[in-house]
Design a protein around this motif. Structure first.
Motif, short mmCIF file in Angstrom:
data_model
loop_
_atom_site.label_atom_id
_atom_site.label_comp_id
_atom_site.label_asym_id
_atom_site.label_seq_id
_atom_site.Cartn_x
_atom_site.Cartn_y
_atom_site.Cartn_z
N GLU A 90 1.19 -1.24 -0.14
CA GLU A 90 0.26 0.38 0.07
C GLU A 90 0.90 1.32 0.13
O GLU A 90 0.72 1.88 -0.37
N LYS A 93 2.03 1.74 -3.57
CA LYS A 93 1.35 2.43 -4.56
C LYS A 93 0.26 3.58 -3.89
O LYS A 93 0.53 4.51 -4.64
N GLU A 94 0.85 4.17 -2.96
CA GLU A 94 1.02 5.55 -2.78
C GLU A 94 1.64 6.49 -3.04
O GLU A 94 1.38 7.85 -3.93
N SER A 95 3.23 5.68 -3.09
CA SER A 95 4.05 6.54 -3.12
C SER A 95 4.34 6.67 -5.42
O SER A 95 4.61 7.58 -5.59
N ASN A 96 3.77 5.80 -5.77
CA ASN A 96 3.94 6.30 -7.06
C ASN A 96 2.48 6.12 -7.56
O ASN A 96 1.87 6.05 -8.88
N SER A 97 1.16 6.33 -6.56
CA SER A 97 -0.29 7.38 -7.62
C SER A 97 -0.81 5.91 -8.19
O SER A 97 -1.70 6.19 -9.02
N LEU A 98 -0.65 4.66 -7.59
CA LEU A 98 -1.29 3.49 -7.96
C LEU A 98 -2.32 3.49 -7.56
O LEU A 98 -2.50 3.56 -6.75
N LYS A 99 -3.73 3.00 -8.76
CA LYS A 99 -5.17 2.82 -7.96
C LYS A 99 -4.90 1.15 -8.27
O LYS A 99 -6.13 0.99 -6.69
#
Length: 116
Positions: A90, A93-99
């Motif tokens: 998670e 994902k947040e560091s790479n703006s992944l949804k």
């Protein structure tokens, strides 16, 4: 006369016992408090001695290769500072703006991790 001397001795004995009991009780209480303090602080100091190593959060750019998943990348860089692999994924994902968990080979991910 004899009764009054017996009474004086018994009163002196009672006051002697009270005096020594009070001072021994205070001394005993003091020792118990000191022991409790030492018992509670020594394990804390031992626990903090293990935590004296400093970890720095750093970031690395990683190219996604064919067959890579967020899980496989996370397991390579995971450190104990993160709660779990799922939590670490998670964070990635947040560091790479992944949804979603979908990643594509040839792209790059910013991977946060801790190092000593």
């Amino acid at each position: 006369m004899r009764e009054s001397s017996v009474r004086n001795y018994s009163e002196e004995f009672v006051s002697f016992i009270k005096y020594h009991f009070n001072h021994k009780a205070v001394g005993f209480l003091f020792v118990v408090i000191i022991l409790f303090y030492l018992i509670s602080i020594i394990p804390t100091k031992i626990a903090y001695a293990d935590q004296n190593t400093v970890s720095y959060k750093t970031f690395q750019s990683v190219e996604i290769k064919a067959g890579d998943t967020l899980w496989s990348i996370a397991t390579k860089y995971y450190t104990e500072e993160y709660k779990s692999i799922q939590n670490y994924i998670e964070v990635i994902k947040e560091s790479n703006s992944l949804k979603s968990d979908t990643i594509h080979s040839g792209c790059f991910l910013i991977i946060p991790y801790y190092q000593n």
